[in-house]
Write a protein that holds these residues in place. Structure first.
Motif, PDB file in Angstrom:
ATOM      1  N   ASP A 124      38.426  28.977  36.444  1.00  8.62           N
ATOM      2  CA  ASP A 124      39.326  29.430  35.369  1.00  8.62           C
ATOM      3  C   ASP A 124      40.736  28.898  35.614  1.00  8.62           C
ATOM      4  O   ASP A 124      41.380  28.355  34.708  1.00  8.62           O
ATOM      5  CB  ASP A 124      39.323  30.965  35.320  1.00  8.62           C
ATOM      6  CG  ASP A 124      40.280  31.504  34.270  1.00  8.62           C
ATOM      7  OD1 ASP A 124      40.199  31.041  33.113  1.00  8.62           O
ATOM      8  OD2 ASP A 124      41.113  32.363  34.605  1.00  8.62           O
ATOM      9  N   GLY A 125      41.212  29.019  36.851  1.00 11.02           N
ATOM     10  CA  GLY A 125      42.559  28.527  37.173  1.00 11.02           C
ATOM     11  C   GLY A 125      42.672  27.023  37.018  1.00 11.02           C
ATOM     12  O   GLY A 125      43.666  26.514  36.481  1.00 11.02           O
ATOM     13  N   VAL A 178      34.110  33.728  43.328  1.00 14.42           N
ATOM     14  CA  VAL A 178      35.350  33.060  43.758  1.00 14.42           C
ATOM     15  C   VAL A 178      35.468  31.713  43.050  1.00 14.42           C
ATOM     16  O   VAL A 178      36.535  31.351  42.539  1.00 14.42           O
ATOM     17  CB  VAL A 178      35.358  32.879  45.303  1.00 14.42           C
ATOM     18  CG1 VAL A 178      36.528  32.012  45.735  1.00 14.42           C
ATOM     19  CG2 VAL A 178      35.415  34.229  45.994  1.00 14.42           C
ATOM     20  N   GLY A 232      40.807  25.193  35.081  1.00 13.82           N
ATOM     21  CA  GLY A 232      40.731  24.927  33.629  1.00 13.82           C
ATOM     22  C   GLY A 232      42.088  25.121  32.967  1.00 13.82           C
ATOM     23  O   GLY A 232      42.512  24.308  32.133  1.00 13.82           O
ATOM     24  N   GLU A 233      42.788  26.193  33.361  1.00 14.60           N
ATOM     25  CA  GLU A 233      44.127  26.452  32.799  1.00 14.60           C
ATOM     26  C   GLU A 233      45.113  25.358  33.204  1.00 14.60           C
ATOM     27  O   GLU A 233      45.965  24.946  32.416  1.00 14.60           O
ATOM     28  CB  GLU A 233      44.638  27.819  33.285  1.00 14.60           C
ATOM     29  CG  GLU A 233      43.951  29.006  32.641  1.00 14.60           C
ATOM     30  CD  GLU A 233      44.230  29.106  31.153  1.00 14.60           C
ATOM     31  OE1 GLU A 233      45.396  28.960  30.757  1.00 14.60           O
ATOM     32  OE2 GLU A 233      43.271  29.300  30.380  1.00 14.60           O
ATOM     33  N   THR A 234      44.997  24.910  34.454  1.00 16.06           N
ATOM     34  CA  THR A 234      45.892  23.845  34.938  1.00 16.06           C
ATOM     35  C   THR A 234      45.625  22.554  34.159  1.00 16.06           C
ATOM     36  O   THR A 234      46.559  21.844  33.757  1.00 16.06           O
ATOM     37  CB  THR A 234      45.665  23.606  36.452  1.00 16.06           C
ATOM     38  OG1 THR A 234      45.633  24.867  37.117  1.00 16.06           O
ATOM     39  CG2 THR A 234      46.756  22.759  37.053  1.00 16.06           C
ATOM     40  N   ALA A 279      34.112  30.962  40.218  1.00 17.02           N
ATOM     41  CA  ALA A 279      34.373  31.238  38.791  1.00 17.02           C
ATOM     42  C   ALA A 279      35.865  31.455  38.565  1.00 17.02           C
ATOM     43  O   ALA A 279      36.443  30.942  37.595  1.00 17.02           O
ATOM     44  CB  ALA A 279      33.579  32.459  38.350  1.00 17.02           C
ATOM     45  N   GLU A 280      36.498  32.184  39.460  1.00 21.36           N
ATOM     46  CA  GLU A 280      37.938  32.444  39.318  1.00 21.36           C
ATOM     47  C   GLU A 280      38.734  31.145  39.486  1.00 21.36           C
ATOM     48  O   GLU A 280      39.668  30.868  38.720  1.00 21.36           O
ATOM     49  CB  GLU A 280      38.381  33.474  40.364  1.00 21.36           C
ATOM     50  CG  GLU A 280      39.835  33.854  40.198  1.00 21.36           C
ATOM     51  CD  GLU A 280      40.334  34.829  41.246  1.00 21.36           C
ATOM     52  OE1 GLU A 280      39.615  35.110  42.211  1.00 21.36           O
ATOM     53  OE2 GLU A 280      41.478  35.289  41.076  1.00 21.36           O
ATOM     54  N   LEU A 281      38.336  30.341  40.471  1.00 20.76           N
ATOM     55  CA  LEU A 281      39.029  29.071  40.693  1.00 20.76           C
ATOM     56  C   LEU A 281      38.802  28.123  39.509  1.00 20.76           C
ATOM     57  O   LEU A 281      39.715  27.386  39.117  1.00 20.76           O
ATOM     58  CB  LEU A 281      38.551  28.429  41.998  1.00 20.76           C
ATOM     59  CG  LEU A 281      38.969  29.162  43.281  1.00 20.76           C
ATOM     60  CD1 LEU A 281      38.179  28.655  44.473  1.00 20.76           C
ATOM     61  CD2 LEU A 281      40.463  28.994  43.523  1.00 20.76           C
TER      62      LEU A 281
END
Lengths: 112, 197
Positions: B28-29, B22, B31-33, B24-26
């Motif tokens: 990634d998000g 979870v 990082g994109e933001t 790791a997914e956050l």
């Protein structure tokens, strides 16, 4: 638009954001922002638990990939998710037509 | 590119509560933001501040995941059905004059303690904001209720001088809840397996 006002509609909006194809969490948020003309004002981090809830309900399915060294989870609609989206759309049309009729005096749409 | 301290600190706060996939997914998000704000021309620290502000307080994100955890769902169902099963047993034990049954006081005390602890754990799993505490309390509460139901289903038919319809009803309620608890534990284990992926 704030979270309270979105209560009950967020799931359908997330399903709609995935209708055109698989997306990862941030791309889902970007799609929602674009489709709402930037009116959506939710803490981004709260979208992820909602995606998890939809996945648990079998409406979307997730898969892992690695992009630029980061683990990424992509989501796509399941057939149950497509059916649920279609149902939510029909419900929303009825609901919004009813509220419009009450608030704006718009004519109630006659059945086709 | 090294992440600004603000982002690593934010992710550390999430890691303290949420499972690694979870986070790791956050990450990634987030990082994109962060990249989104860098592309808009902000310097790395300002972009990190904007990204973290956009994501929301870590406690809000953690509470969101706690709310959708299978352990909370199980605890909610146990809380909803508990009073009904409890009422069946209360009626069965009172009408069956259970205080006259040959049962060791220590066993009664132990069962009472397990019941009270299970209720406390289930309430905590339903109302608690932390992810790990919700999962632990939900699983422990479910285990406590399962143990209590198993005890009642085995011990009452062996101890009660007669099985009336109220006792049969209470036994059926406990057996149904036992089946539900077993299925619930499977959901929770499936969730744990997801979190290990």
């Amino acid at each position: 638009m704030r979270g309270e006002e979105l209560k009950g509609h967020l799931d359908a909006m997330l399903l709609a954001a995935l209708e055109s194809g698989p997306r990862h969490g941030y791309a889902v948020i970007e799609a929602l922002r674009q489709s709402t003309g930037g009116k959506l004002d939710l803490p981004t981090g709260t979208i992820y638990p909602a995606l998890r809830r939809l996945e648990q309900a079998g409406l979307i399915t997730g898969s892992w990939s690695v992009v630029a060294g980061r683990r990424r989870r992509d989501y796509e609609l399941t057939s149950a998710g497509r059916q649920a989206l279609s149902g939510r759309r029909a419900d929303w049309r009825d609901f919004s037509a009813m509220v419009n009729a009450a608030l704006e005096g718009s004519p109630w749409p006659s059945p086709a | 590119m090294a992440q600004p301290c603000l982002i690593t600190g934010y992710l550390s706060a999430l890691s303290a509560q949420l499972p690694a996939p979870v986070v790791a997914e956050l990450a990634d998000g987030l990082g994109e933001t962060h990249l989104h704000y860098l592309r808009q021309g902000l310097d790395p620290d300002a972009a990190a501040r904007a990204a973290v502000a956009e994501f929301g307080e870590p406690s809000l994100v953690i509470a969101g995941f706690a709310a959708v955890s299978p352990a909370r769902r199980v605890a909610r169902r146990l809380m909803a059905t508990g009073p009904l099963v409890g009422a069946c047993w209360a009626a069965a034990l009172i009408t069956g004059r259970a205080w006259a049954w040959p049962v060791q006081p220590a066993v009664v005390l132990l069962a009472g303690l397990v019941l009270l602890a299970s209720i406390g754990l289930i309430v905590s799993a339903v109302a608690g904001p932390g992810y790990r505490s919700v999962v632990r309390a939900g699983l422990a509460g479910c285990a406590g209720v399962t143990a209590l139901d198993a005890f009642l289903v085995v011990a009452v038919p062996l101890t009660a001088p007669a099985i009336g319809w109220l006792t049969s009803l209470a036994l059926a309620a406990s057996l149904t809840r036992l089946m539900f608890s077993a299925r619930s534990l499977r959901w929770c284990l499936a969730d744990a397996a997801f979190n290990l992926r």
